[in-house]
Design an enzyme around this catalytic site. Structure first.
Site, PDB file in Angstrom:
ATOM      1  N   GLU A   1       1.070  -1.248   0.113  1.00 14.41           N
ATOM      2  CA  GLU A   1      -0.034  -0.012  -0.076  1.00 14.41           C
ATOM      3  C   GLU A   1       0.894   1.263   0.111  1.00 14.41           C
ATOM      4  O   GLU A   1       1.623   1.182   0.822  1.00 14.41           O
ATOM      5  CB  GLU A   1      -0.852  -0.126   1.102  1.00 14.41           C
TER       6      GLU A   1
ATOM      7  N   ARG B   1       5.569 -13.224   9.636  1.00 12.76           N
ATOM      8  CA  ARG B   1       6.327 -11.868   9.382  1.00 12.76           C
ATOM      9  C   ARG B   1       7.640 -12.042   9.955  1.00 12.76           C
ATOM     10  O   ARG B   1       7.986 -12.671  10.656  1.00 12.76           O
ATOM     11  CB  ARG B   1       5.601 -10.763   9.373  1.00 12.76           C
TER      12      ARG B   1
ATOM     13  N   LYS C   1       4.632   0.848  10.128  1.00 14.13           N
ATOM     14  CA  LYS C   1       4.596   2.277   9.372  1.00 14.13           C
ATOM     15  C   LYS C   1       4.077   2.965  10.471  1.00 14.13           C
ATOM     16  O   LYS C   1       4.653   4.365  10.609  1.00 14.13           O
ATOM     17  CB  LYS C   1       3.774   2.103   8.155  1.00 14.13           C
TER      18      LYS C   1
HETATM   19  P1  ATP Z   1       1.737  -1.676   8.319  1.00  9.16           P
HETATM   20  O1  ATP Z   1       3.184  -1.428   8.608  1.00  9.16           O
HETATM   21  O2  ATP Z   1       0.912  -0.261   8.188  1.00  9.16           O
HETATM   22  O3  ATP Z   1       1.051  -2.927   8.960  1.00  9.16           O
HETATM   23  P2  ATP Z   1       2.236  -3.460   6.005  1.00  9.16           P
HETATM   24  O4  ATP Z   1       3.714  -3.513   6.701  1.00  9.16           O
HETATM   25  O5  ATP Z   1       1.300  -4.418   5.960  1.00  9.16           O
HETATM   26  O6  ATP Z   1       1.541  -2.266   6.679  1.00  9.16           O
HETATM   27  P3  ATP Z   1       1.681  -3.316   3.300  1.00  9.16           P
HETATM   28  O7  ATP Z   1       2.269  -2.203   2.093  1.00  9.16           O
HETATM   29  O8  ATP Z   1       0.226  -3.724   3.295  1.00  9.16           O
HETATM   30  O9  ATP Z   1       2.126  -2.965   4.466  1.00  9.16           O
HETATM   31  O10 ATP Z   1       2.503  -4.486   2.958  1.00  9.16           O
HETATM   32  C1  ATP Z   1       2.894  -4.999   1.679  1.00  9.16           C
HETATM   33  C2  ATP Z   1       3.151  -6.579   1.698  1.00  9.16           C
HETATM   34  O11 ATP Z   1       4.217  -6.848   2.564  1.00  9.16           O
HETATM   35  C3  ATP Z   1       2.168  -7.454   2.246  1.00  9.16           C
HETATM   36  O12 ATP Z   1       1.930  -8.642   1.767  1.00  9.16           O
HETATM   37  C4  ATP Z   1       2.425  -7.770   3.742  1.00  9.16           C
HETATM   38  O13 ATP Z   1       1.997  -8.922   4.052  1.00  9.16           O
HETATM   39  C5  ATP Z   1       4.138  -7.811   3.690  1.00  9.16           C
HETATM   40  N1  ATP Z   1       4.801  -7.358   4.793  1.00  9.16           N
HETATM   41  C6  ATP Z   1       4.389  -6.439   5.852  1.00  9.16           C
HETATM   42  N2  ATP Z   1       5.217  -6.483   6.456  1.00  9.16           N
HETATM   43  C7  ATP Z   1       6.024  -7.708   6.682  1.00  9.16           C
HETATM   44  C8  ATP Z   1       6.772  -8.161   7.608  1.00  9.16           C
HETATM   45  N3  ATP Z   1       7.214  -8.058   8.587  1.00  9.16           N
HETATM   46  N4  ATP Z   1       7.441  -9.424   6.975  1.00  9.16           N
HETATM   47  C9  ATP Z   1       7.028 -10.027   6.079  1.00  9.16           C
HETATM   48  N5  ATP Z   1       6.266  -9.378   5.026  1.00  9.16           N
HETATM   49  C10 ATP Z   1       5.764  -8.486   5.370  1.00  9.16           C
END
Ligand code: ATP
Ligand code: MG
Length: 578
Positions: free
Chosen positions: A48, A274, A284
């Site tokens: 996003e 994650r 974020k």
């Molecule tokens: P926020 O930090 O606001 O929760 P987000 O990190 O989930 O947002 P997105 O832009 O929705 O941000 O993430 C893009 C992709 O990265 C998604 O498929 C998410 O599952 C993956 N992702 C985000 N954080 C992690 C992480 N710590 N480890 C592995 N994959 C991640």
């Protein structure tokens, strides 16, 4: 694609001669063999555009692009830009450049969920016609309240019984912008008593009469994540939709929309754990707070685990990929120690970073038996790990700087550096012996008077006498002024996210996360160092030139330290109880 990335395919075992290395590759291997989706493998990375990417995203990028490459498929970059209130085209740019920097390429496959707004709307109309969606006039608060709890079933909205014709009419008016924000929503008609809260008539569209950075004023309603995501995946022919564990409960809804609409391509959502890294946060929302409350200097502050921060700190894409490769893909959340990431950074920089000499806390040394005004050029190897890196010459003269901590007037046991009457080796130069210590009125040491032995240029003495310490140094007259920024972890606790509510963000921060050293002295070869260049400062660790560098001062970030053996000895020598 570059070498390090290609090498990951050698142990992916898509070829079938060995076990797939994780459960996702196992599923993909099975699907390819059975001919599901015609044997195709299509993945996507769906950020996003509401912030910068972090090292957790790197794990997801390496997985999605990695799986696609290993199975001869493709990986899309898709911006999940369905919430214009939170999103910004600036982030679209930064995300693309971060993915490229990491070493991945989406080729022609750059997409935006907003590309599908018309298709998504048509799907919504179809759901209404199927009697599977309705327009609800309940407020979002009422909907939340009526959803019930895990233990208690939800309450059906009176609008659930609205006729298809009326629903279509209202949905059209929502789309045209005739209705106020929050006055109506479109909901799926599923089951308000479902044990899965996500299935209790989830929202599909909200009215948001705001412009979108790509579609302008064309839309006054925007689709919710759960509706837009599965359908975007389906439209693009994604085969495996890989996401993190927090979406496990969303899977039922993901499948429900695709089944209800009877789409051609039904991707499989698979969740993985994650990445959580110790001594930092990975959200974020917390980054925004850290930036806005000025605990860090910006999104690319080298203390943040954003890719832009890590790049500024001096981390390399090769090392980050090797790290992601090593931590692997699992189904259980865990906390990975930062030191593992640092190990891969050192491994990579050891091979590639030229060695140079920089004195961080300078102490002047006058070599009394060295001719005044004489300067000689000494050969110095650039990188003993890399013959191709060649050599350079460094100036030696009567006045040099050494590291303040390399001299002790009263040396403790096992301190093998300089002390009164003691002799050490100067790296790439001569033996140096301390003859005298000069102090100011307050008793502070301001200068050492030393002699050198001209017969030790090769680094050893002709009479066979030995020295135990080798010091780095720079010629005083030739030195370049430098500022050096030393970083420590942003948080003291290994898992700050866990303690955030209880103790508050500001109480968890490490007050010593940044130490700035000014008046450092670097060897003259660093005068023209460019931002982003990385070096090993002998005996100090790895450093990267910061964009704050000016014509007068070169600014360095310490990327990662070397393991300092003396610091360890000194720690051990300190009495454990006082
Ligand atoms: P926020 O930090 O606001 O929760 P987000 O990190 O989930 O947002 P997105 O832009 O929705 O941000 O993430 C893009 C992709 O990265 C998604 O498929 C998410 O599952 C993956 N992702 C985000 N954080 C992690 C992480 N710590 N480890 C592995 N994959 C991640
Ligand atoms: Mg998210």
């Amino acid at each position: 694609m570059n070498e390090a990335h290609d090498s990951s395919s050698t142990h992916a075992d898509a070829s079938g001669d060995g076990e797939p290395r994780d459960f996702i590759r196992e599923i993909v291997t099975r699907d390819v063999k059975s001919g599901k989706h015609g044997g195709a493998v299509v993945t996507r990375f769906p950020p996003e555009p509401n912030g910068y990417l972090h090292i957790g995203h790197a794990k997801s990028i390496c997985l999605n692009f990695g799986v696609a490459a290993e199975f001869g498929g493709r990986c899309h970059l898709r911006f999940d830009d369905t919430n214009p209130l939170k999103e910004d085209p600036h982030f679209v740019e930064s995300i693309q450049s971060d993915v490229r920097w990491l070493g991945f390429d989406w080729n022609d496959h750059l997409y935006h969920a907003s590309d599908y707004f018309q298709q998504l709307y048509d799907f919504a109309v179809q759901l209404v016609k199927l009697g599977l969606a309705y327009v609800d006039s309940s407020s979002e608060d009422e909907i939340r309240r009526d959803r019930g709890t895990v233990k208690q079933a939800g309450v059906e909205s009176p609008d659930r019984k609205r006729s298809v014709r009326e629903n279509l009419e209202l949905l059209d008016r929502m789309r045209r912008g005739e209705l106020e924000d929050g006055s109506y929503v479109l909901r799926a008609k599923i089951d308000t008593a479902s044990p899965n809260m996500k299935m209790r008539d989830p929202l599909i569209y909200r009215i948001r009469r705001v412009p979108h950075h790509r579609t302008g004023d064309a839309w006054h309603i925007y689709p919710m994540y759960d509706f837009a995501h599965c359908l975007s995946d389906s439209i693009e022919g994604i085969t495996h939709s890989l996401c993190t564990l927090e979406f496990e409960n969303n899977r039922e809804l993901y499948d429900w929309f695709l089944d209800a609409l009877d789409v051609e391509c039904h991707p499989q959502q698979i969740e993985f754990a994650r990445l959580n890294l110790s001594h930092t946060v990975m959200s974020k929302r917390t980054f925004v707070r850290l930036v806005e409350e000025k605990h860090v200097r910006g999104w690319d502050d080298p203390r943040l685990p954003t890719l832009s921060g890590m790049r500024r700190l001096g981390y390399t894409p090769e090392a980050i990929r090797a790290f992601c490769d090593r931590i692997g893909i699992a189904k259980r959340d865990n906390l990975v120690d930062r030191s593992l990431l640092e190990y891969y950074i050192r491994e990579d920089l050891n091979k590639t970073a030229p060695r140079v000499m920089t004195v961080l806390r300078p102490l002047r040394v006058v070599i009394t038996n060295y001719p005044e005004n004489q300067v000689e050029q000494l050969d110095a190897v650039n990188n003993p790990e890399d013959e191709a890196a060649g050599a350079r010459s460094i100036p030696f003269s009567r006045e040099i700087f050494i590291e303040r901590e390399d001299f002790r007037e009263d040396p403790p046991k096992k301190f093998f550096r300089l002390a009164p009457g003691r002799e050490v080796r100067l790296k790439h130069a001569y033996f140096l012996k301390c003859e005298d210590v000069v102090k100011d009125a307050s008793g502070e040491i301001v200068e050492l008077r030393c002699t050198y032995d001209p017969a030790t240029k090769s680094g050893s003495a002709t009479d066979g006498r030995k020295v135990k310490g080798t010091l780095h140094w720079v010629s005083a007259a030739h030195a370049v002024e430098a500022e050096v920024r030393l970083y420590d972890t942003l948080f003291n606790e290994p898992n700050p996210a866990e303690l955030m509510d209880e103790r508050g963000l500001e109480n968890l921060l490490n007050p010593a996360s940044l130490e700035v050293l000014r008046g450092c002295r670097a060897e003259p070869s660093l005068a023209h160092a460019r931002p982003g260049q990385r070096f090993q400062f002998l005996r100090h660790g790895y450093f990267c030139v910061d964009p704050d560098t000016t014509d007068d001062v070169v600014v360095f970030n310490r990327t990662v330290g070397l393991r300092d053996s003396w610091a360890k000895i000194e720690k051990k020598l300190q009495p454990s109880s006082t």
